[in-house]
Design a protein around this motif. Sequence first.
Motif, PDB file in Angstrom:
ATOM      1  N   HIS A   1       0.825  -1.203   0.000  1.00  0.00           N
ATOM      2  CA  HIS A   1       0.000   0.000   0.000  1.00  0.00           C
ATOM      3  C   HIS A   1       0.860   1.254   0.000  1.00  0.00           C
ATOM      4  O   HIS A   1       2.021   1.232   0.397  1.00  0.00           O
ATOM      5  CB  HIS A   1      -0.940  -0.003   1.214  1.00  0.00           C
ATOM      6  CG  HIS A   1      -2.150  -0.852   0.985  1.00  0.00           C
ATOM      7  ND1 HIS A   1      -3.169  -0.470   0.161  1.00  0.00           N
ATOM      8  CD2 HIS A   1      -2.485  -2.083   1.461  1.00  0.00           C
ATOM      9  CE1 HIS A   1      -4.088  -1.410   0.131  1.00  0.00           C
ATOM     10  NE2 HIS A   1      -3.695  -2.410   0.915  1.00  0.00           N
TER      11      HIS A   1
ATOM     12  N   CYS B   1       4.061   2.564   2.385  1.00  0.00           N
ATOM     13  CA  CYS B   1       4.619   1.494   3.219  1.00  0.00           C
ATOM     14  C   CYS B   1       6.152   1.495   3.165  1.00  0.00           C
ATOM     15  O   CYS B   1       6.798   0.874   4.004  1.00  0.00           O
ATOM     16  CB  CYS B   1       4.054   0.131   2.834  1.00  0.00           C
ATOM     17  SG  CYS B   1       4.628  -0.491   1.263  1.00  0.00           S
TER      18      CYS B   1
ATOM     19  N   LYS C   1       8.066   1.470  -0.115  1.00  0.00           N
ATOM     20  CA  LYS C   1       8.627   0.861  -1.327  1.00  0.00           C
ATOM     21  C   LYS C   1       9.686   1.761  -1.959  1.00  0.00           C
ATOM     22  O   LYS C   1      10.778   1.312  -2.303  1.00  0.00           O
ATOM     23  CB  LYS C   1       7.497   0.595  -2.342  1.00  0.00           C
ATOM     24  CG  LYS C   1       6.388  -0.282  -1.789  1.00  0.00           C
ATOM     25  CD  LYS C   1       5.283  -0.502  -2.796  1.00  0.00           C
ATOM     26  CE  LYS C   1       4.570   0.763  -3.232  1.00  0.00           C
ATOM     27  NZ  LYS C   1       3.791   1.439  -2.178  1.00  0.00           N
TER      28      LYS C   1
HETATM   29  N1  LIG Z   1      12.341  12.430   3.932  1.00  0.00           N
HETATM   30  C1  LIG Z   1      11.372  11.878   4.686  1.00  0.00           C
HETATM   31  N2  LIG Z   1      11.138  12.333   5.941  1.00  0.00           N
HETATM   32  C2  LIG Z   1      10.181  11.781   6.710  1.00  0.00           C
HETATM   33  N3  LIG Z   1       9.398  10.771   6.325  1.00  0.00           N
HETATM   34  C3  LIG Z   1       9.585  10.264   5.096  1.00  0.00           C
HETATM   35  C4  LIG Z   1      10.573  10.791   4.208  1.00  0.00           C
HETATM   36  N4  LIG Z   1      10.521  10.094   3.050  1.00  0.00           N
HETATM   37  C5  LIG Z   1       9.546   9.188   3.210  1.00  0.00           C
HETATM   38  N5  LIG Z   1       8.978   9.268   4.441  1.00  0.00           N
HETATM   39  C6  LIG Z   1       7.915   8.414   4.960  1.00  0.00           C
HETATM   40  O1  LIG Z   1       8.261   7.093   4.700  1.00  0.00           O
HETATM   41  C7  LIG Z   1       7.125   6.332   4.364  1.00  0.00           C
HETATM   42  C8  LIG Z   1       7.411   5.532   3.123  1.00  0.00           C
HETATM   43  O2  LIG Z   1       7.575   6.406   2.033  1.00  0.00           O
HETATM   44  P1  LIG Z   1       7.778   5.843   0.555  1.00  0.00           P
HETATM   45  O3  LIG Z   1       7.925   7.006  -0.345  1.00  0.00           O
HETATM   46  O4  LIG Z   1       8.864   4.848   0.572  1.00  0.00           O
HETATM   47  O5  LIG Z   1       6.367   5.141   0.288  1.00  0.00           O
HETATM   48  P2  LIG Z   1       5.896   4.269  -0.959  1.00  0.00           P
HETATM   49  O6  LIG Z   1       5.680   2.893  -0.475  1.00  0.00           O
HETATM   50  O7  LIG Z   1       6.819   4.448  -2.094  1.00  0.00           O
HETATM   51  O8  LIG Z   1       4.493   4.941  -1.282  1.00  0.00           O
HETATM   52  P3  LIG Z   1       3.786   5.199  -2.703  1.00  0.00           P
HETATM   53  O9  LIG Z   1       3.220   3.906  -3.153  1.00  0.00           O
HETATM   54  O10 LIG Z   1       2.710   6.183  -2.379  1.00  0.00           O
HETATM   55  O11 LIG Z   1       4.816   5.749  -3.620  1.00  0.00           O
HETATM   56  C9  LIG Z   1       5.972   7.307   4.218  1.00  0.00           C
HETATM   57  O12 LIG Z   1       5.132   7.133   5.330  1.00  0.00           O
HETATM   58  C10 LIG Z   1       6.605   8.658   4.252  1.00  0.00           C
HETATM   59  O13 LIG Z   1       5.799   9.536   4.966  1.00  0.00           O
END
Ligand SMILES: Nc1ncnc2c1ncn2[C@@H]1O[C@H](COP(=O)(O)OP(=O)(O)OP(=O)(O)O)[C@@H](O)[C@H]1O
Lengths: 281, 296
Positions: free
Chosen positions: B44, B47, B49
């Motif tokens: 989701h 999470c 990724k």
């Molecule tokens: N620089 C940062 N500072 C604080 N929190 C962060 C930072 N970068 C990411 N996060 C947090 O880390 C978590 C994971 O982020 P990520 O971008 O890896 O998600 P994702 O799985 O790629 O989501 P999506 O499918 O929406 O792209 C999120 O809850 C985000 O808020």
Amino acid sequence: MTRSVGARALVLSLVILGVFLAAWHVAVSGGGAGGQAVDPEYAKLVGAAAATGGQTPMPGPVDVGKAIWKHLSDPFYVRGTNDMGIGIQLAYSLARVLIGFGIAVAVAVPLGFLIGMSPIVYRALDPFIQVMKPISPLAWMPLALYTIKDSSLSSIFVIFICSLWPMLINTAFGVASVRKDWLNVARTLEVGPVRKAFTVILPAAAPTILTGMRISVGIAWLVIVAAEMLVGGTGIGYFVWNQWNNLSLTDIITAILLIGLVGMALDQILARLTRLVTYPE
Amino acid sequence: MAASYISIEGIARRFPAPEGGKTTIFEDLWFAMERGEFVCVIGHSGCGKTTVLNILAGLDEPSEGAVIIDGKAIEGPSLDRAVIFQSHGLLPWRTVLGNVAYAVSSKWRDWPKAKVEDHARKAIATVGLSGAEMKKPAQLSGGMKQRVGIARALSIEPKIMLMDEPFSALDALTRGTLQDEVRGICRTTGQTVFMITHDVDEAIYLADKIVLMTNGPDARVAEIVVNPLPADRSRNEVHKHPAYYPVRNHIIDFLVARSKSFATELAQPGKVWNRRAPPLVTPGAAGGPAPLVRAV
Ligand SMILES: Nc1ncnc2c1ncn2[C@@H]1O[C@H](COP(=O)(O)OP(=O)(O)OP(=O)(O)O)[C@@H](O)[C@H]1O
Ligand SMILES: [Mg+2]
């Protein structure tokens, strides 16, 4: 009805100019009697000519028009140190501005780059820049005259100092706020630091840097007039001061107009350059 | 067991929390990828990724643990690993050709300009953008920008492709064409691919293995689905394969229910789960989880 907004605005501008010139003409010719009622103290101060002579203290648009024509038909004559064409005087001022501004570019852009690249240096230098920035550049003049001992070089130094801060601040800010995505692209491609500076950071920060230059050149053009009034010798600021001593208001108004036009030209040149390096996101 | 090509070993990533302290996005995360494997990650939004992908790219460092590629720990980004960014990452002051050529000239620094541009044009043609070479990114649609990002990554012929939702903004037809194109290139060149997607069908069509991540914070690799479809699958045939719907239902069931409640699932008596070796499952194969109701 089909005329464009630009054309209609131009017509309106011309109407406003016409109304202004007419009002000026009426005010000056009607005030001829008022011109006699000069405060005696003031008359003593400005000399007998203005107070007693038939000359109107305030020239009308026709007089100024004649003066402009006289200056522009022979702008580059030299008949002694105190009698040079207005074109020569403007050229002196422009040269000082361009030299001082040029040196400031050469210092502010590389230095701003270094400051912007390092968050620690950025923070460490910030208080100094914040203190230096609001100092009127003319306040440096006595120090400059004392250390440099040359009036022309001192005014160039003052131009340098006043152009420095906006460019330094804008360059550092522009470099510090380059998007992380773009830096990451360079990192994944293993681009070296120098190539990264020229191919990613510089183009990304260029609009901000040029905006800083535009602010700087505007300030420099404001300051040069005051600086030349102070140190004398040559330049459009000195010309204005000299004509004030000669009580030639037509020449002063002519100079004021030309200062405005040159300032606008400088600003437009930098606006063009800024547009050249601006990218839509 | 022989060492894997890419081995993610106990990585954690923590960010400073707004109210002080740290938020753990994930910790003690383990999984491995073999050379030439096509791995899709599903989980989701939020999470973690992209965070894992950034660590693999060398753009971000894990707070703990390490990633070993071909026997060496990652130290920063490398031209061997191309990244397709979720946010495109195009340089707006360069044209499409300029953006791709920038990558090509970074990889082959001694190539003359003509050769660089020729190579870049080929990559642009691969993603179907011939004719748009001289456009600036601002003049492109979201899907076109995404394709420039794909062209740029393909152009440097990396050993490893890291793709963050590369096809998400494309229409169905373009997406299908590009999926075939990218899968073909990766298979013929033997590239190892790590791809994030939210599209279950895309994952099943492309991947050899599908990594299922639970919801964050403290996300985990719940299991790794080994795709039972043959390697030389064709787009029109995949959904006729007997294992297709079991796999699809298994993944959707995970996304809908199990990704949220994985902690309770672990607490059930008799459940065995080793975070160092997330279970490999093959739905629809003999011995795999029972097929669920056939999806409509
Ligand atoms: N620089 C940062 N500072 C604080 N929190 C962060 C930072 N970068 C990411 N996060 C947090 O880390 C978590 C994971 O982020 P990520 O971008 O890896 O998600 P994702 O799985 O790629 O989501 P999506 O499918 O929406 O792209 C999120 O809850 C985000 O808020
Ligand atoms: Mg993401």
